[in-house]
Design a protein around this motif. Structure first.
Motif, PDB file in Angstrom:
ATOM      1  N   ASN A  49      -9.441  29.364 -26.412  1.00 54.38           N
ATOM      2  CA  ASN A  49      -8.509  28.288 -27.191  1.00 54.38           C
ATOM      3  C   ASN A  49      -7.092  28.376 -27.018  1.00 54.38           C
ATOM      4  OD1 ASN A  49     -10.992  27.463 -27.724  1.00 54.38           O
ATOM      5  ND2 ASN A  49     -11.161  28.181 -29.722  1.00 54.38           N
ATOM      6  N   PHE A  50      -6.607  29.369 -26.073  1.00 55.05           N
ATOM      7  CA  PHE A  50      -4.940  29.249 -26.028  1.00 55.05           C
ATOM      8  C   PHE A  50      -4.794  28.772 -24.313  1.00 55.05           C
ATOM      9  CE2 PHE A  50      -6.077  32.074 -29.307  1.00 55.05           C
ATOM     10  CZ  PHE A  50      -5.063  32.031 -30.275  1.00 55.05           C
ATOM     11  N   MET A  51      -3.643  28.018 -24.309  1.00 54.09           N
ATOM     12  CA  MET A  51      -3.258  27.898 -22.725  1.00 54.09           C
ATOM     13  C   MET A  51      -1.961  27.820 -22.470  1.00 54.09           C
ATOM     14  SD  MET A  51      -5.384  24.355 -22.119  1.00 54.09           S
ATOM     15  CE  MET A  51      -4.474  22.902 -22.090  1.00 54.09           C
ATOM     16  N   GLU A  52      -1.100  28.209 -21.324  1.00 52.80           N
ATOM     17  CA  GLU A  52       0.021  27.558 -21.461  1.00 52.80           C
ATOM     18  C   GLU A  52       0.211  26.212 -20.548  1.00 52.80           C
ATOM     19  OE1 GLU A  52       2.551  30.524 -19.387  1.00 52.80           O
ATOM     20  OE2 GLU A  52       0.989  32.226 -19.862  1.00 52.80           O
ATOM     21  N   TRP A  53       1.231  25.693 -21.306  1.00 50.72           N
ATOM     22  CA  TRP A  53       1.695  24.304 -20.817  1.00 50.72           C
ATOM     23  C   TRP A  53       3.161  24.122 -20.581  1.00 50.72           C
ATOM     24  CZ3 TRP A  53       3.693  20.032 -23.343  1.00 50.72           C
ATOM     25  CH2 TRP A  53       3.853  18.587 -22.412  1.00 50.72           C
ATOM     26  N   LYS A  54       3.581  24.076 -19.415  1.00 48.61           N
ATOM     27  CA  LYS A  54       5.016  24.128 -19.078  1.00 48.61           C
ATOM     28  C   LYS A  54       5.652  25.481 -19.936  1.00 48.61           C
ATOM     29  CE  LYS A  54       5.393  19.116 -18.400  1.00 48.61           C
ATOM     30  NZ  LYS A  54       6.147  17.891 -18.828  1.00 48.61           N
ATOM     31  N   ASP A  55       6.656  25.503 -20.592  1.00 50.94           N
ATOM     32  CA  ASP A  55       7.162  26.565 -21.276  1.00 50.94           C
ATOM     33  C   ASP A  55       6.754  26.654 -23.009  1.00 50.94           C
ATOM     34  OD1 ASP A  55       8.364  24.264 -22.057  1.00 50.94           O
ATOM     35  OD2 ASP A  55      10.367  25.526 -22.611  1.00 50.94           O
ATOM     36  N   LYS A  56       5.444  26.225 -22.846  1.00 53.15           N
ATOM     37  CA  LYS A  56       5.036  25.984 -24.341  1.00 53.15           C
ATOM     38  C   LYS A  56       3.496  26.596 -24.288  1.00 53.15           C
ATOM     39  CE  LYS A  56       7.424  21.928 -25.429  1.00 53.15           C
ATOM     40  NZ  LYS A  56       8.736  22.114 -24.152  1.00 53.15           N
ATOM     41  N   LEU A  57       2.855  26.900 -25.522  1.00 50.17           N
ATOM     42  CA  LEU A  57       1.568  27.443 -25.572  1.00 50.17           C
ATOM     43  C   LEU A  57       0.767  26.331 -26.442  1.00 50.17           C
ATOM     44  CD1 LEU A  57      -0.208  29.782 -25.430  1.00 50.17           C
ATOM     45  CD2 LEU A  57       0.295  30.503 -27.887  1.00 50.17           C
ATOM     46  N   ILE A  58      -0.453  26.010 -25.914  1.00 46.08           N
ATOM     47  CA  ILE A  58      -1.367  25.172 -26.664  1.00 46.08           C
ATOM     48  C   ILE A  58      -2.238  25.953 -27.234  1.00 46.08           C
ATOM     49  CG2 ILE A  58      -3.020  23.175 -26.263  1.00 46.08           C
ATOM     50  CD1 ILE A  58      -1.236  22.157 -23.969  1.00 46.08           C
ATOM     51  N   VAL A  59      -2.548  25.605 -28.632  1.00 51.04           N
ATOM     52  CA  VAL A  59      -3.657  26.247 -29.277  1.00 51.04           C
ATOM     53  C   VAL A  59      -4.343  25.205 -29.982  1.00 51.04           C
ATOM     54  CG1 VAL A  59      -4.259  27.756 -31.284  1.00 51.04           C
ATOM     55  CG2 VAL A  59      -2.093  28.061 -30.088  1.00 51.04           C
ATOM     56  N   PHE A  60      -5.798  25.170 -29.414  1.00 53.89           N
ATOM     57  CA  PHE A  60      -6.610  24.209 -30.048  1.00 53.89           C
ATOM     58  C   PHE A  60      -7.959  24.729 -30.743  1.00 53.89           C
ATOM     59  CE2 PHE A  60      -7.671  24.952 -25.673  1.00 53.89           C
ATOM     60  CZ  PHE A  60      -9.226  24.860 -25.537  1.00 53.89           C
ATOM     61  N   LYS A  61      -8.564  24.014 -31.297  1.00 49.01           N
ATOM     62  CA  LYS A  61     -10.020  24.324 -31.717  1.00 49.01           C
ATOM     63  C   LYS A  61     -10.842  22.970 -31.904  1.00 49.01           C
ATOM     64  CE  LYS A  61     -13.082  26.949 -33.669  1.00 49.01           C
ATOM     65  NZ  LYS A  61     -13.921  27.694 -32.923  1.00 49.01           N
ATOM     66  N   ARG A  62     -12.038  23.122 -31.612  1.00 45.13           N
ATOM     67  CA  ARG A  62     -12.876  21.984 -31.859  1.00 45.13           C
ATOM     68  C   ARG A  62     -13.838  22.134 -33.152  1.00 45.13           C
ATOM     69  NH1 ARG A  62     -18.100  20.698 -28.315  1.00 45.13           N
ATOM     70  NH2 ARG A  62     -18.678  18.871 -29.428  1.00 45.13           N
ATOM     71  N   TYR A  63     -13.809  21.091 -33.773  1.00 42.69           N
ATOM     72  CA  TYR A  63     -14.406  21.093 -35.221  1.00 42.69           C
ATOM     73  C   TYR A  63     -15.278  19.779 -35.059  1.00 42.69           C
ATOM     74  CZ  TYR A  63     -15.822  21.369 -40.104  1.00 42.69           C
ATOM     75  OH  TYR A  63     -16.604  21.286 -41.053  1.00 42.69           O
ATOM     76  N   ALA A  64     -16.428  19.721 -34.913  1.00 38.80           N
ATOM     77  CA  ALA A  64     -17.440  18.440 -34.848  1.00 38.80           C
ATOM     78  C   ALA A  64     -16.926  17.748 -33.679  1.00 38.80           C
ATOM     79  CB  ALA A  64     -17.334  17.603 -36.063  1.00 38.80           C
ATOM     80  N   SER A  65     -16.478  16.587 -33.744  1.00 31.31           N
ATOM     81  CA  SER A  65     -16.446  15.743 -32.490  1.00 31.31           C
ATOM     82  C   SER A  65     -14.641  15.691 -32.398  1.00 31.31           C
ATOM     83  CB  SER A  65     -16.754  14.340 -32.541  1.00 31.31           C
ATOM     84  OG  SER A  65     -16.197  13.549 -33.543  1.00 31.31           O
ATOM     85  N   LEU A  66     -13.780  16.427 -33.153  1.00 35.94           N
ATOM     86  CA  LEU A  66     -12.372  16.430 -33.184  1.00 35.94           C
ATOM     87  C   LEU A  66     -11.803  17.518 -32.526  1.00 35.94           C
ATOM     88  CD1 LEU A  66     -11.253  14.579 -36.335  1.00 35.94           C
ATOM     89  CD2 LEU A  66     -11.237  13.953 -34.031  1.00 35.94           C
ATOM     90  N   PHE A  67     -10.680  17.551 -31.709  1.00 40.73           N
ATOM     91  CA  PHE A  67      -9.984  18.715 -31.317  1.00 40.73           C
ATOM     92  C   PHE A  67      -8.784  18.845 -32.071  1.00 40.73           C
ATOM     93  CE2 PHE A  67     -12.429  17.779 -27.443  1.00 40.73           C
ATOM     94  CZ  PHE A  67     -12.773  19.151 -27.179  1.00 40.73           C
ATOM     95  N   PHE A  68      -8.528  20.023 -32.678  1.00 40.47           N
ATOM     96  CA  PHE A  68      -7.154  20.096 -33.602  1.00 40.47           C
ATOM     97  C   PHE A  68      -6.106  21.039 -32.622  1.00 40.47           C
ATOM     98  CE2 PHE A  68     -10.383  19.319 -36.762  1.00 40.47           C
ATOM     99  CZ  PHE A  68      -9.687  18.749 -37.816  1.00 40.47           C
ATOM    100  N   VAL A  69      -5.308  20.243 -32.288  1.00 45.19           N
ATOM    101  CA  VAL A  69      -4.357  21.060 -31.179  1.00 45.19           C
ATOM    102  C   VAL A  69      -3.027  21.070 -31.518  1.00 45.19           C
ATOM    103  CG1 VAL A  69      -3.447  20.566 -28.835  1.00 45.19           C
ATOM    104  CG2 VAL A  69      -5.633  19.273 -29.429  1.00 45.19           C
ATOM    105  N   GLY A  70      -2.299  22.473 -31.582  1.00 44.48           N
ATOM    106  CA  GLY A  70      -1.013  22.530 -31.965  1.00 44.48           C
ATOM    107  C   GLY A  70      -0.143  23.278 -30.651  1.00 44.48           C
ATOM    108  N   VAL A  71       1.026  22.571 -30.603  1.00 42.87           N
ATOM    109  CA  VAL A  71       1.995  23.062 -29.391  1.00 42.87           C
ATOM    110  C   VAL A  71       2.968  23.724 -29.905  1.00 42.87           C
ATOM    111  CG1 VAL A  71       3.301  22.242 -27.252  1.00 42.87           C
ATOM    112  CG2 VAL A  71       1.021  21.159 -28.101  1.00 42.87           C
TER     113      VAL A  71
END
Length: 84
Positions: A49-71
């Protein structure tokens, strides 16, 4: 530092977005589209649930049918780990 928080459904439609720095509308749409598609593709592959994107870190978690994404800014995590 947290850059943005998104709630995205499995089809890629944004349900909620909170931006913590000023960004032009055109750039917001592009960023949301890039992040949403990357997160959805990655979740289907059963990767972490962690990935690099450009010079940022994306943290996400799926709950039911939604993705909660933090950059977050990538360097911020290093500073937090050093201080703890």
């Amino acid at each position: 530092m947290i850059e943005l928080i998104l709630l995205v459904n499995r089809q890629g439609k944004v349900r909620l977005s909170k931006w913590y720095k000023p960004v032009k509308r055109k750039d917001k749409l592009r960023i949301v589209r890039e992040i949403g598609s990357s997160v959805i593709k990655r979740e289907k592959q059963k990767l972490c649930n962690f990935m690099e994107w450009k010079d940022k870190l994306i943290v996400f978690k799926r709950y039911a049918s939604l993705f909660f994404v933090g950059v977050v800014r990538f360097m911020y995590l290093y500073i937090v780990q050093i201080n703890n």
